[in-house]
Design a protein around this motif. Structure first.
Motif, short mmCIF file in Angstrom:
data_model
loop_
_atom_site.label_atom_id
_atom_site.label_comp_id
_atom_site.label_asym_id
_atom_site.label_seq_id
_atom_site.Cartn_x
_atom_site.Cartn_y
_atom_site.Cartn_z
N ASP A 67 37.00 24.29 -8.65
CA ASP A 67 37.18 22.93 -9.14
C ASP A 67 37.34 21.94 -7.99
O ASP A 67 36.81 20.82 -8.06
N TRP A 68 38.06 22.34 -6.94
CA TRP A 68 38.23 21.42 -5.81
C TRP A 68 36.90 21.16 -5.12
O TRP A 68 36.60 20.01 -4.75
N CYS A 69 36.09 22.19 -4.94
CA CYS A 69 34.79 22.02 -4.28
C CYS A 69 33.91 21.07 -5.09
O CYS A 69 33.24 20.18 -4.52
N ARG A 70 33.89 21.24 -6.40
CA ARG A 70 33.07 20.36 -7.23
C ARG A 70 33.58 18.92 -7.18
O ARG A 70 32.79 17.98 -7.13
N ALA A 71 34.90 18.75 -7.19
CA ALA A 71 35.47 17.40 -7.18
C ALA A 71 35.27 16.69 -5.85
O ALA A 71 35.28 15.45 -5.81
N ASN A 72 35.06 17.44 -4.78
CA ASN A 72 34.93 16.83 -3.45
C ASN A 72 33.54 16.99 -2.85
O ASN A 72 33.37 16.85 -1.63
N ASP A 73 32.56 17.26 -3.70
CA ASP A 73 31.16 17.32 -3.28
C ASP A 73 30.96 18.34 -2.16
O ASP A 73 30.29 18.06 -1.16
N ARG A 100 26.91 17.58 4.81
CA ARG A 100 26.94 18.51 3.69
C ARG A 100 27.62 19.80 4.16
O ARG A 100 27.28 20.34 5.21
N ILE A 101 28.57 20.28 3.38
CA ILE A 101 29.35 21.47 3.74
C ILE A 101 29.16 22.54 2.68
O ILE A 101 29.31 22.28 1.49
N LEU A 105 24.97 25.65 -6.03
CA LEU A 105 23.67 25.23 -5.52
C LEU A 105 22.65 25.29 -6.65
O LEU A 105 22.44 26.34 -7.26
N ALA A 106 22.02 24.17 -6.92
CA ALA A 106 21.09 24.11 -8.04
C ALA A 106 19.72 24.66 -7.68
O ALA A 106 19.02 25.20 -8.55
N LEU A 155 41.57 24.21 2.57
CA LEU A 155 40.23 23.64 2.53
C LEU A 155 40.27 22.12 2.59
O LEU A 155 39.42 21.50 3.25
N ARG A 156 41.25 21.52 1.91
CA ARG A 156 41.34 20.07 1.90
C ARG A 156 41.54 19.52 3.32
O ARG A 156 40.87 18.57 3.72
N ARG A 157 42.47 20.11 4.07
CA ARG A 157 42.71 19.66 5.44
C ARG A 157 41.48 19.88 6.32
O ARG A 157 41.13 19.03 7.14
N LEU A 158 40.83 21.03 6.13
CA LEU A 158 39.68 21.36 6.96
C LEU A 158 38.51 20.41 6.70
O LEU A 158 37.92 19.85 7.65
N VAL A 159 38.17 20.20 5.44
CA VAL A 159 37.05 19.33 5.10
C VAL A 159 37.35 17.89 5.49
O VAL A 159 36.48 17.16 5.97
N ARG A 160 38.61 17.46 5.29
CA ARG A 160 38.97 16.09 5.65
C ARG A 160 38.81 15.87 7.16
O ARG A 160 38.33 14.82 7.59
#
Length: 446
Positions: free
Chosen positions: A242-248, A226-227, A324-325, A211-216
Motif C-alpha cells: 500500500d505504501w509503494c502504491r501511495a508513493n508512486d 523512478r524507483i 508493473l503493468a 522505505l519512507r526515509r530511504l525514498v525521501r
C-alpha cells in the motif's frame, strides 16, 4: 629488546649458499595498494561525508587526529583486511597508511586502538540518522548523470554475536543470538544503506518507515526518479504494498505460496509434469502464468506471476507480485526479479570480505556506526573495481581478490627532501592493471 643487526636463524641454505636475513630493510610496507584506495577516497570523500555528521566534543586546540582522518584510516584498514580495531596499534606507524592519510612517512603516527574505540562510541542516534542520509547522498553522487530508474534490492542478513550487546535476540533458525540488519544495494552493486536491528523477521510496520526515509532521501536528490523495490517474500506485506502504491514506487516482491495461489496453477502444474514425463527428463520444464489475486489482508488484488518448474526432483512453484503493468510474465520473473540474487553477492562482499558482521560493541549505536564504517570500506573497494576496464577480469572480481592482487603489494618507502619514492617489486604480476586503474580513478563521479 630486539637487535635489528642480528640475522634471522633457522633458514636453510639455497643452492649451496647460506641465507642471511635481518630486520634492517628500513621503512617497508605490505600494503602499498592502499594508496589506490586513498585516491578513490579523495574522489568519493566518504570519510569527510561521515565525519560531518558527528559533533566533535573535543577542544580544537588539543586535537591531534581529526574525525575525518580517523574514519578514513579505519575504512582503509577494513578494506585492506584489518577489520579489528586492535590492528590500529600495528598499522599506525605503517608508512603507506600514513601517506594514505596525507601524512609524511616520517611524521606522527596515526590514531591508536583506544582512540578508535572512543570514535566508535561517539555518535548518538540522531547523528547516525544523519549519517544514513549521508550514505544515500554518497550513493546519488556516484552517478555521472541522473538515471531514469533505479532498482533497490532490500534484504536482511544474520549476524551472530557472542556477548551482551544491545538489541541482540535469539534466532531459532540459526540457533544463535545475533542481529539481522536490513541492507540495501542498487542493481549495480552500489551500497545504499544499512539498519541494525534484532535477529527476527522484519514486519511491514517496521519496513514501511525504513522505505519512507530511504525514498525521501533519494528523491531529495532526484525528484523525478523512478524507483523499483525488489525483495523476497519477507518484505511482501500489505503495509509495504500500500505504501509503494501511495508513493508512486514500483515493486516486484516474492510471495509465499498459499492454498489460494496454488489453486490458480493446479492445472498448469499437472500439464507441466506431463510434459516433463514425455520429455527426455534431462532438462527442466519451466512455464509461467499470471493472474490477479490477493491475500485477505491486502487492500486490493494485485498482479501475480507464477513460475512452475518441473525437474527430476519434482515440481517447484514460485510466486511474485508486482505493480508493473507492462512486461511479459517470463521476462519480469527471469530478467527482473531473479537478478535480485546479485544482492546476495553484494552482501557477501560487504559481510564476508569486509567483515561487516564484526558488531561486537556493547552499545547498539556503536555497532550501527560500525556498519557505516564497513559500508565506507565497501565504497572504496567498489570504486577501485569500478575503475577497472570493462573487459578486464578485475571488473567482476571479488573484493578479496582485489585485495590480494592490488592492495597487498610490498614496497620500500624512501622519504627524500622533495619527494617520496616507493620501490615496488619488479616481479609484481599486476603492475599493468595498477597503472591503468590509477589513471582511471580521477574519472570516478563525485
Amino acid at each position: 629488546m630486539n637487535d635489528l643487526t642480528l640475522p634471522l636463524s633457522g633458514l636453510s641454505s639455497v643452492g649451496g649458499k647460506s641465507v642471511v636475513a635481518r630486520f634492517d630493510g628500513g621503512m617497508l610496507s605490505s600494503n602499498s595498494g592502499v594508496l589506490a584506495l586513498a585516491e578513490v577516497e579523495k574522489r568519493l570523500r566518504v570519510a569527510d561525508r561521515v565525519a560531518r555528521c558527528i559533533d566533535d566534543p573535543r577542544r580544537p586546540d588539543q586535537i591531534i587526529h581529526s574525525l575525518a582522518d580517523m574514519i578514513g584510516f579505519r575504512m582503509k584498514m577494513i578494506a585492506a583486511g584489518y577489520e579489528d580495531g586492535n590492528d590500529a596499534n600495528r598499522l599506525r606507524c605503517d608508512p603507506v597508511f600514513k601517506m594514505a592519510q596525507d601524512a609524511l612517512p616520517s611524521g606522527r603516527d596515526l590514531a591508536s586502538q583506544s582512540t578508535m574505540c572512543r570514535l566508535e562510541n561517539l555518535p548518538g542516534v540522531r547523528e547516525l540518522v544523519v549519517m544514513g542520509r549521508a550514505m544515500v547522498d554518497l550513493y546519488c553522487s556516484s552517478f555521472r548523470q541522473v538515471p531514469k530508474r533505479i532498482v533497490l534490492d532490500i534484504d536482511d542478513t544474520f549476524d551472530a554475536v557472542h556477548g551482551g550487546q544491545q538489541l541482540r535476540l535469539f534466532n531459532a533458525h540459526h540457533d544463535e543470538y545475533g542481529f539481522q540488519p536490513i541492507v540495501v544495494f542498487d542493481g549495480d552493486g552500489r551500497f545504499v544503506g544499512a539498519v541494525l536491528r534484532p535477529a527476527k523477521r522484519p514486519s511491514g510496520a517496521e519496513i514501511r518507515p525504513h522505505l519512507r526515509r530511504l525514498v525521501r532521501a533519494i528523491r531529495s536528490n532526484w525528484p523525478n526518479i523512478r524507483i523499483l523495490i525488489r525483495a523476497d517474500s519477507h518484505y511482501c506485506s500489505p503495509q509495504v504494498i500500500d505504501w509503494c502504491r501511495a508513493n508512486d514506487v514500483d515493486f516486484i516482491l516474492g510471495v509465499a505460496p498459499t492454498t489460494t495461489l496454488r489453486k490458480h496453477v493446479a492445472d498448469l502444474e499437472s500439464s507441466t509434469m506431463a510434459r516433463f514425463e514425455v520429455s527426455s527428463k534431462t532438462n527442466k520444464v519451466r512455464r509461467f502464468k499470471e493472474f490477479f489475486d490477493g491475500a485477505a489482508s491486502w487492500s486490493r488484488v494485485e498482479r501475480i506471476i507464477a513460475r512452475v518448474e518441473v525437474g527430476a526432483q519434482g515440481a517447484d512453484t514460485r510466486f511474485i507480485v508486482t505493480n508493473l503493468a507492462s512486461g511479459k510474465a517470463k521476462a519480469l520473473y527471469e530478467d527482473v526479479y531473479c537478478r535480485r540474487g546479485a544482492a546476495e553477492n553484494h552482501i557477501k562482499s560487504w559481510k564476508t570480505h569486509l567483515a561487516a558482521d564484526r558488531t561486537s560493541c556493547t552499545r547498539a549505536t556503536a555497532n550501527q556506526f560500525r556498519l557505516f564504517l564497513h559500508a565506507g570500506a565497501y565504497w572504496l573497494m567498489w570504486g577501485l573495481r569500478a575503475a577497472m576496464p570493462k573487459r578486464s577480469s578485475f571488473a567482476v572480481a571479488q573484493f578479496d581478490t582485489l585485495r590480494l592482487r592490488l592492495i597487498k603489494i610490498a614496497a620500500r618507502v624512501v622519504e627524500m627532501k622533495t619527494q617520496i619514492r616507493l620501490h615496488l617489486p619488479t616481479s609484481c604480476p599486476d603492475q599493468c592493471i595498477l597503472r591503468i586503474v590509477l589513471s582511471r580513478i580521477p574519472q570516478l563521479a563525485t
